[in-house]
Design a protein around this motif. Sequence first.
Motif, PDB file in Angstrom:
ATOM      1  N   ASN A  17       2.572  -0.219   7.007  1.00 61.02           N
ATOM      2  CA  ASN A  17       2.060  -0.125   8.378  1.00 61.02           C
ATOM      3  C   ASN A  17       1.877  -1.505   8.975  1.00 61.02           C
ATOM      4  O   ASN A  17       1.807  -2.499   8.255  1.00 61.02           O
ATOM      5  CB  ASN A  17       0.720   0.619   8.370  1.00 61.02           C
ATOM      6  CG  ASN A  17      -0.370  -0.203   7.739  1.00 61.02           C
ATOM      7  OD1 ASN A  17      -1.058  -0.973   8.408  1.00 61.02           O
ATOM      8  ND2 ASN A  17      -0.532  -0.093   6.419  1.00 61.02           N
ATOM      9  N   GLN A  57      -7.686   5.230   6.538  1.00 60.11           N
ATOM     10  CA  GLN A  57      -6.820   5.120   5.368  1.00 60.11           C
ATOM     11  C   GLN A  57      -7.002   6.343   4.467  1.00 60.11           C
ATOM     12  O   GLN A  57      -6.033   6.951   4.011  1.00 60.11           O
ATOM     13  CB  GLN A  57      -7.193   3.853   4.611  1.00 60.11           C
ATOM     14  CG  GLN A  57      -6.113   3.401   3.657  1.00 60.11           C
ATOM     15  CD  GLN A  57      -6.555   2.153   2.920  1.00 60.11           C
ATOM     16  OE1 GLN A  57      -7.736   1.808   2.870  1.00 60.11           O
ATOM     17  NE2 GLN A  57      -5.592   1.450   2.342  1.00 60.11           N
ATOM     18  N   ARG A  58      -8.267   6.690   4.243  1.00 58.28           N
ATOM     19  CA  ARG A  58      -8.537   7.864   3.400  1.00 58.28           C
ATOM     20  C   ARG A  58      -7.963   9.127   4.029  1.00 58.28           C
ATOM     21  O   ARG A  58      -7.368   9.956   3.351  1.00 58.28           O
ATOM     22  CB  ARG A  58     -10.039   8.019   3.185  1.00 58.28           C
ATOM     23  CG  ARG A  58     -10.505   7.467   1.864  1.00 58.28           C
ATOM     24  CD  ARG A  58     -11.714   8.219   1.334  1.00 58.28           C
ATOM     25  NE  ARG A  58     -12.776   8.359   2.325  1.00 58.28           N
ATOM     26  CZ  ARG A  58     -13.697   7.415   2.582  1.00 58.28           C
ATOM     27  NH1 ARG A  58     -13.675   6.271   1.926  1.00 58.28           N
ATOM     28  NH2 ARG A  58     -14.628   7.618   3.470  1.00 58.28           N
ATOM     29  N   LYS A  83     -11.071   1.919   6.435  1.00 52.77           N
ATOM     30  CA  LYS A  83     -11.099   2.753   5.221  1.00 52.77           C
ATOM     31  C   LYS A  83     -11.101   4.246   5.554  1.00 52.77           C
ATOM     32  O   LYS A  83     -10.499   5.059   4.860  1.00 52.77           O
ATOM     33  CB  LYS A  83     -12.356   2.411   4.390  1.00 52.77           C
ATOM     34  CG  LYS A  83     -12.287   1.053   3.720  1.00 52.77           C
ATOM     35  CD  LYS A  83     -11.242   1.058   2.604  1.00 52.77           C
ATOM     36  CE  LYS A  83     -11.020  -0.363   2.097  1.00 52.77           C
ATOM     37  NZ  LYS A  83      -9.666  -0.587   1.566  1.00 52.77           N
ATOM     38  N   GLU A 119       0.823  -1.200   0.000  1.00 60.09           N
ATOM     39  CA  GLU A 119       0.000   0.000   0.000  1.00 60.09           C
ATOM     40  C   GLU A 119       0.855   1.247   0.000  1.00 60.09           C
ATOM     41  O   GLU A 119       2.059   1.193   0.154  1.00 60.09           O
ATOM     42  CB  GLU A 119      -0.906  -0.020   1.245  1.00 60.09           C
ATOM     43  CG  GLU A 119      -1.862  -1.180   1.195  1.00 60.09           C
ATOM     44  CD  GLU A 119      -2.688  -1.269   2.478  1.00 60.09           C
ATOM     45  OE1 GLU A 119      -2.788  -0.237   3.163  1.00 60.09           O
ATOM     46  OE2 GLU A 119      -3.198  -2.350   2.745  1.00 60.09           O
ATOM     47  N   SER A 128      -6.459   8.815  14.053  1.00 60.89           N
ATOM     48  CA  SER A 128      -7.249   7.634  14.383  1.00 60.89           C
ATOM     49  C   SER A 128      -7.993   7.776  15.701  1.00 60.89           C
ATOM     50  O   SER A 128      -8.957   7.072  15.937  1.00 60.89           O
ATOM     51  CB  SER A 128      -6.362   6.384  14.413  1.00 60.89           C
ATOM     52  OG  SER A 128      -5.321   6.565  15.334  1.00 60.89           O
ATOM     53  N   LEU A 180      -4.195  -1.032   8.461  1.00 68.12           N
ATOM     54  CA  LEU A 180      -4.791   0.169   7.896  1.00 68.12           C
ATOM     55  C   LEU A 180      -5.845  -0.172   6.850  1.00 68.12           C
ATOM     56  O   LEU A 180      -6.859   0.513   6.718  1.00 68.12           O
ATOM     57  CB  LEU A 180      -3.672   1.007   7.260  1.00 68.12           C
ATOM     58  CG  LEU A 180      -3.924   2.488   7.009  1.00 68.12           C
ATOM     59  CD1 LEU A 180      -4.413   3.174   8.260  1.00 68.12           C
ATOM     60  CD2 LEU A 180      -2.628   3.131   6.534  1.00 68.12           C
ATOM     61  N   SER A 181      -5.606  -1.265   6.103  1.00 70.77           N
ATOM     62  CA  SER A 181      -6.513  -1.568   4.987  1.00 70.77           C
ATOM     63  C   SER A 181      -7.928  -1.893   5.467  1.00 70.77           C
ATOM     64  O   SER A 181      -8.887  -1.762   4.718  1.00 70.77           O
ATOM     65  CB  SER A 181      -5.960  -2.727   4.171  1.00 70.77           C
ATOM     66  OG  SER A 181      -5.787  -3.848   5.026  1.00 70.77           O
ATOM     67  N   GLU A 189      -4.252   9.027   3.555  1.00 77.62           N
ATOM     68  CA  GLU A 189      -3.864   9.193   2.151  1.00 77.62           C
ATOM     69  C   GLU A 189      -4.072  10.638   1.707  1.00 77.62           C
ATOM     70  O   GLU A 189      -3.366  11.139   0.839  1.00 77.62           O
ATOM     71  CB  GLU A 189      -4.638   8.204   1.266  1.00 77.62           C
ATOM     72  CG  GLU A 189      -4.039   6.805   1.354  1.00 77.62           C
ATOM     73  CD  GLU A 189      -4.841   5.749   0.594  1.00 77.62           C
ATOM     74  OE1 GLU A 189      -5.903   6.096   0.039  1.00 77.62           O
ATOM     75  OE2 GLU A 189      -4.394   4.595   0.571  1.00 77.62           O
ATOM     76  N   TYR A 196      -0.733   9.605  12.897  1.00 74.46           N
ATOM     77  CA  TYR A 196      -1.601   8.429  12.940  1.00 74.46           C
ATOM     78  C   TYR A 196      -2.466   8.463  14.208  1.00 74.46           C
ATOM     79  O   TYR A 196      -3.680   8.250  14.156  1.00 74.46           O
ATOM     80  CB  TYR A 196      -0.757   7.146  12.902  1.00 74.46           C
ATOM     81  CG  TYR A 196      -1.510   5.935  13.408  1.00 74.46           C
ATOM     82  CD1 TYR A 196      -2.519   5.339  12.648  1.00 74.46           C
ATOM     83  CD2 TYR A 196      -1.256   5.407  14.684  1.00 74.46           C
ATOM     84  CE1 TYR A 196      -3.240   4.254  13.125  1.00 74.46           C
ATOM     85  CE2 TYR A 196      -1.971   4.324  15.177  1.00 74.46           C
ATOM     86  CZ  TYR A 196      -2.967   3.758  14.398  1.00 74.46           C
ATOM     87  OH  TYR A 196      -3.688   2.704  14.876  1.00 74.46           O
TER      88      TYR A 196
END
Lengths: 478, 556
Positions: free
Chosen positions: A12, A23-24, A20, A8, A165, A16-17, A27, A161
Amino acid sequence: MSTVVTSEKIPNNVDLSSDKKLQRALEAWQPKFVDWWKQMGPEGFQEDDVYLRTAVSVDSDGWAHYDYVKMPDYRWGIFLADPIPDRKIGFGDFMGQDAWQSVPGEFRNILRRLVVTQGDTEPASVEQQRLLGAICPSLYDLRNLYQVNVEEGRHLWAMVYLLQSHFGRDGREEAEALLERRSGNPDKPRILGAFNEPCKHWLSFFSFTYFTDRDGKYQLLALAESGFDPLARTTRFMLTEEAHHMFVGETGIQRIVERTVELMKKNKNEDARAEGGIDLPTIQRFINFWYSVSLDLFGGEISSNAANYFASSLKGRAKEEKYEDHVALTQVMNIDVPIVEAGAFKGMKSEEVPLRNAMNEVLREEYVADSQRGLDKWNRVIEKAGFSFRFKLPHKRFHRASGIYAGLTFDPEGRPISREEWEAKKDEWVPSPADDAYVLSLMQKPIYDPNQMANWIAAPPRGIKGQPVNYAYVRHEA
Amino acid sequence: MADNAHGSQPVVRFETHPSRYQHLKLSFDGAIARLSLDVVEDKPLRPGYILKQNSYDLGVDIELADAIERLRFEHPEVRAVVVSSNQPKIFCAGANIYMLGSSTHAFKVNFCKFTNETRLSLEEACAESGQHYIAALNGVAAGGGYELALACEHIVLCDDGSSAVSFPETPLLAVLPGTGGLTRLVDKRKVRRDLADVFSTLAEGVRGKRAKEWRLVDEVAPKSKFDETVLARAQAFVSSTPERKGPGVTLPALEARRWEQDGRCGADYRYVAVSVDAEQRLAQVTALGPEGAPPKTAEELRRLGADAWHLRFARELDDVLVDLRFNQPEVGLVVLKTAGDGAAVRAWDEALLTLAKDDWFAKEIVLKLKRTLKRLDLMAKSLFSFAEPGSCFAGTLLELALASDRTYAKSGETQAFIALSSMSFGPLPMPNGLTRLETRFLGEPGKAEALREERDFIDAETALEKGLVTFAPDDIDWDDEVRIAIEERASLSPDALTGMEANLRFAGPETMESKIFARLSAWQNWIFQRPNAVGERGALTMYGRPERPEFDWRRT
């Protein structure tokens, strides 16, 4: 063992996947980070291949993966040390309870402030050091500088992060603000004083990585105890990287000292400056400066915030397990407090401070002892060479801008002196503009030839990851 | 007045002068004044706490109140006042927490009341005196620090990433902002209630652009443009405000003669005298009317300066009132008396009000009277007026009676007379925005206005009939009635009386000002003495200590 999704955009080990939303968010933040890096990161070397260590996982093989990489392509990832199963909170009022996996609402704001304050130091140091490439003493050192820089960048990622999060919209805004503040910019300064001090040359860089990054080590150690488990795990992993930064500082100064005594021997007056080196008293002045501004970073000697952080089980002491009493409610610490009457210094009195309120001082004391170790090594170099000069850490009260000694004047032994005396002597104790100018004058010609080393610093005994010292650690077209 | 017999608190004096300021720096540049907070840590009003981070105590606020007052009288040329800090990174941390923690309940309440009055006088200076206050927040403005900013007409916040405005009281200390902050947020600045809720529970406060978006400040400026922005704003205020013709009027020291004798103590001023009987918990305040003819022109008034009767009287009464509040906590009843020529009072009133139409100084005197009488309305002590023969409850001085909880006027062979003047009909409103007559006759609309026809002196009997006094005992009853009234009042619970009087005094509409004081009395005072704040484990008690507070979670 952690599973790392390296394919990705963001390496990480935090799965993270499966998240979403996060992740967004990350990103979306990443391009802003890269923009910041290009704008405020190392000047002039962004397109060069640099032999860098990249963390691709948290186990011992994974976080020490070496290869050439262009810095903007460096894979800044998110790594938390592996969880400790059934981890319990180890100090404070919540001692013995299960560590928190999400932020307790009650502590959301102060926890966010802790994370932001720590996070702000990471990009700050990259900004402070961005021009050093143009005056580097060797490709070996240049590479070390960039290793430190990309890892500070990764530490920023780690804090971002946590913000993204765990702290909602506020966290996202704080994450953006981390990229908007600028070291030394009067309009958008970095939060802490030492991170707005210019790092003009390599002697300051090595002093910074030795002294200021060591503050970082102790802050991370204290946060690694946090009852908020994601913070504890993040900082535990950051500590493995921080160790290298201090290594760069310690060996950097050591190599300067080695070269200096060599030059002193060469000169009939033992005058290192005459031989184009950095004399020992000048080095001492930079030690005095960076050590004292780093002491400020620990916060007030008597602090209700510190008590609150500890009571709330958010920030402990370094290596909490070595203490017996983890609640620290009944103990006191004696602190020398200046007596000031009508603005005039009248002496010191020892004050019994509840231990929780003295937690900043507890951490600072450990830092002081730890800082001494490098000086001992450097002094051994001088001793071996047969010179009588010895480096000394100044007193804790010397040249302080925050805490109970701020605004007062002390000599390096901690004796109170008048402001007039300070003004008269300060150039003997902290670097003057002339010192900076002299040190900079030695560095005017950068060394990009792998077989060369600047005159003012000795070569390191060995290279990196088994490579020779004269390896092309940075492929740079001069 | 001499030290109060029971005082654990040292005696507080309220008169000061810029030459004696310890914490404020007042400087002038043409029409712009600068009021810079530079609180000296080791100069608290009483020992036991350190004034860190530009935090304030009563001593600091006394200087602030003095500065605001002197700017109005002594510096008419000033049209903009920049309030800022001389300390790095901090504008003002608000009232000192350790001072509050170590103060008696009564002191805290009176401290908050006084600071509120100071903030209101600042707002009045903006609204009425053409002196526009700009809060230049060059650092953190927390709690009372932000409340000081809220009182200013315009707030500029430095957008440097660390300067913030905040109300940490609730999240950190389990109390409320005590100087009208919450009311000003939603009533004055019209901050949305939900945003105000978020703001007031966020200890670290709000910075930069968000502070502006939420209407917490009017303007943000980066550090490099900060001074420039503040100066431009000050200049804009100057150019949009009409000039006031100087020179200013110096306010000299009042030089009260304080005495102590046979268990009583007191102070004699020129137009006011006070004596305190500690045993009876009684203070008697006597006001003297003016002598001679009133000034006819602004120039004559200017020549009298601070000796003009109204001004001198107001300043003296003001000093007595704050003295009674802070230094005589056990005095529960204040008896108000007057002596002199009522006709002279009325003549001076009419002369002053005529001049006040065009002359800034005359207007300032009226405003000072207004503030002082509001201070009287807000006394947490019973107020009884006794109008005796030879008294002069007329015009300005009749307001003392109208502010009282009860008025006794002597009838019979030698009678007391009272009289109205133009002062009774508008220039001296109460905190609720109404005149004392309007508030008194809320149940009889039009009556206050109809009293304008009463141009003559009114004898006690008639005054009773017209509802202007409470009782009118005659020669035979007077002494006994007065004695019993005093003794009876003295026997009732001081807490219940304070609450009862505050309820009864302020009938009618609410204003921001009346809300502030009502909520100060009701909520702030209550929370301030609840165990969750000041109990053994309360947040205020625990602040700065190693342990965290513990709450009793039951809601009332």
